[in-house]
Design a protein around this motif. Sequence first.
Motif, PDB file in Angstrom:
ATOM      1  N   LEU A   1      -9.467   4.856   5.697  1.00 39.96           N
ATOM      2  CA  LEU A   1      -8.612   4.491   3.533  1.00 39.96           C
ATOM      3  C   LEU A   1      -9.367   3.387   2.739  1.00 39.96           C
ATOM      4  N   GLY A   2     -10.612   2.449   3.763  1.00 37.61           N
ATOM      5  CA  GLY A   2     -10.414   1.520   3.004  1.00 37.61           C
ATOM      6  C   GLY A   2     -10.647   0.337   3.287  1.00 37.61           C
ATOM      7  N   ALA A   3      -9.788  -0.065   3.930  1.00 35.13           N
ATOM      8  CA  ALA A   3      -9.697  -1.475   4.945  1.00 35.13           C
ATOM      9  C   ALA A   3     -10.185  -1.486   5.766  1.00 35.13           C
ATOM     10  N   THR A   4     -10.460  -3.194   6.275  1.00 36.22           N
ATOM     11  CA  THR A   4     -11.270  -3.646   7.106  1.00 36.22           C
ATOM     12  C   THR A   4     -10.049  -4.437   8.371  1.00 36.22           C
ATOM     13  N   PRO A   5     -10.895  -3.407   9.224  1.00 38.59           N
ATOM     14  CA  PRO A   5     -10.344  -3.882  10.694  1.00 38.59           C
ATOM     15  C   PRO A   5     -10.191  -5.329  11.609  1.00 38.59           C
ATOM     16  N   GLN A   6      -9.366  -5.577  12.323  1.00 40.99           N
ATOM     17  CA  GLN A   6     -10.138  -6.934  12.489  1.00 40.99           C
ATOM     18  C   GLN A   6      -9.510  -6.845  14.188  1.00 40.99           C
ATOM     19  N   THR A   7      -9.871  -7.073  14.985  1.00 41.93           N
ATOM     20  CA  THR A   7      -9.068  -7.118  16.478  1.00 41.93           C
ATOM     21  C   THR A   7      -9.345  -8.376  16.962  1.00 41.93           C
ATOM     22  N   LEU A   8      -7.752  -8.679  16.725  1.00 41.96           N
ATOM     23  CA  LEU A   8      -7.227  -9.486  16.964  1.00 41.96           C
ATOM     24  C   LEU A   8      -6.069  -9.600  17.636  1.00 41.96           C
ATOM     25  N   SER A   9      -6.071 -10.679  18.804  1.00 39.75           N
ATOM     26  CA  SER A   9      -4.889 -10.552  20.254  1.00 39.75           C
ATOM     27  C   SER A   9      -4.126 -10.768  19.368  1.00 39.75           C
ATOM     28  N   ALA A  10      -2.986 -10.493  20.189  1.00 40.74           N
ATOM     29  CA  ALA A  10      -1.429 -10.345  19.041  1.00 40.74           C
ATOM     30  C   ALA A  10      -0.725 -11.935  19.450  1.00 40.74           C
TER      31      ALA A  10
ATOM     32  N   PRO B   1       0.994  -0.962  -0.536  1.00 39.43           N
ATOM     33  CA  PRO B   1       0.049  -0.026   0.279  1.00 39.43           C
ATOM     34  C   PRO B   1       0.939   1.457  -0.031  1.00 39.43           C
ATOM     35  N   GLU B   2       1.468   1.556  -1.074  1.00 37.41           N
ATOM     36  CA  GLU B   2       2.676   2.614  -1.070  1.00 37.41           C
ATOM     37  C   GLU B   2       1.602   3.960  -1.271  1.00 37.41           C
ATOM     38  N   THR B   3       0.548   3.951  -1.395  1.00 40.43           N
ATOM     39  CA  THR B   3      -0.414   5.431  -1.406  1.00 40.43           C
ATOM     40  C   THR B   3      -2.031   4.624  -0.634  1.00 40.43           C
ATOM     41  N   LEU B   4      -2.000   5.930  -0.026  1.00 44.23           N
ATOM     42  CA  LEU B   4      -3.598   5.500   0.739  1.00 44.23           C
ATOM     43  C   LEU B   4      -4.378   4.785   0.699  1.00 44.23           C
ATOM     44  N   ASP B   5      -4.710   4.920  -1.636  1.00 47.21           N
ATOM     45  CA  ASP B   5      -5.782   3.995  -1.902  1.00 47.21           C
ATOM     46  C   ASP B   5      -5.363   2.397  -2.119  1.00 47.21           C
ATOM     47  N   GLY B   6      -4.134   2.504  -1.607  1.00 48.11           N
ATOM     48  CA  GLY B   6      -3.431   1.161  -1.427  1.00 48.11           C
ATOM     49  C   GLY B   6      -3.463   0.470  -0.506  1.00 48.11           C
ATOM     50  N   TRP B   7      -4.737   0.408   0.341  1.00 48.64           N
ATOM     51  CA  TRP B   7      -5.123   0.519   1.466  1.00 48.64           C
ATOM     52  C   TRP B   7      -7.160  -0.184   1.552  1.00 48.64           C
ATOM     53  N   LYS B   8      -7.256   0.025   0.308  1.00 48.86           N
ATOM     54  CA  LYS B   8      -8.335  -0.531   0.427  1.00 48.86           C
ATOM     55  C   LYS B   8      -8.728  -1.637  -0.198  1.00 48.86           C
ATOM     56  N   GLY B   9      -9.876  -1.978   0.635  1.00 47.61           N
ATOM     57  CA  GLY B   9     -10.207  -3.648   0.893  1.00 47.61           C
ATOM     58  C   GLY B   9      -8.685  -4.734   1.381  1.00 47.61           C
TER      59      GLY B   9
END
Length: 339
Positions: A181-190, A157-165
């Motif tokens: 930025l279009g990313a899908t966050p996930q709440t995972l433990s470490a 993701p070298e541009t901000l648009d690169g985070w989409k999906g």
Amino acid sequence: MISVAAIAAMNVLPAGAANVEGPSVFWKISIYGNPRALTSGMEALAEKVSSETDGMFQIRIFYAEQLGPVRENLDALKLNAIEGAGICEFYHPGKNPAWTVFSLPFLPLGDPAVDRQVRERMFEHPAIVADMEKWNAIPYASGLLQQFELMGTGPKPETLDGWKGLRVRAGGGLGDALSRLGATPQTLSAPETLIAFQNGTVDAAAFPFTYAHVAFKINDEAEWFTSNLAPGTSECGWVLNKTAFEALPSQYQDLLMDNRDLVLDTQQAAYAAEDGKNLALFRETLDEIVYTDEQRAAFREKAGQPVWNDWVEANSDKFDAQGVLDALLTYAREAGATH
């Protein structure tokens, strides 16, 4: 900078010398993951407490969720099953809503000295204290987590648009920021994150840079990393069982509270020791993504203040969310004026 070993050496008495007299006490501290920079401070505390009391006050740290799942550490404190724990606020935001202020993006905490001073003061803030009182816990010492950066696989993701999906392990406000930025966050433990990479169910992960990526072997699975996005941090700190603490004789209580600086100093030294070798390793084995000032400013505009505003609105019926955020920002300004 003083090394971790030097800090430990300065704080241990010769065998058989007890500065603090008292009864025999054994405490269990629960933490996820293996020994690492984050745990170094509590390890130093356990050694110091044992030395000062000639072994009468023993603190044992149980790693890798031996005493229960990390998301249930607060429950274990409420049940008096453990005497202390390392918690990450974004693993269970509903249990500690005021603590989620620490994971808001682009807070002015980039200077380690400012960050430390702010967190020490915030650990005494009434809303932060009240969150823990619900779980029979008291805030003890911040984990002083470094600014997060991301590692991932697949297209860079070298541009901000690169985070989409992209599916990104990022909790709390940081996850909210990346979602803009279009990313899908996930709440995972470490510990869950490494498995997710191996299973192909996550594309990237945000962790404190640089120690945590190595501690949880994320760099073994990654192909690229960001080195200057600096979107924010979080709070994975240490809390104590309120009932157990209040049952201690006053000299043991003082021993714990007087050594919070030992915990923080040791953690900071451990992080610094890791950074030099880790960054060299990353640059040798992974592709580095460096964002321009313009790209970073665009990210801040899209995901800074707007996420703060949303957080205040979402939490205003639970506690004085605006007051908590204002306190943190005020503490940061005051700390910045002295550093």
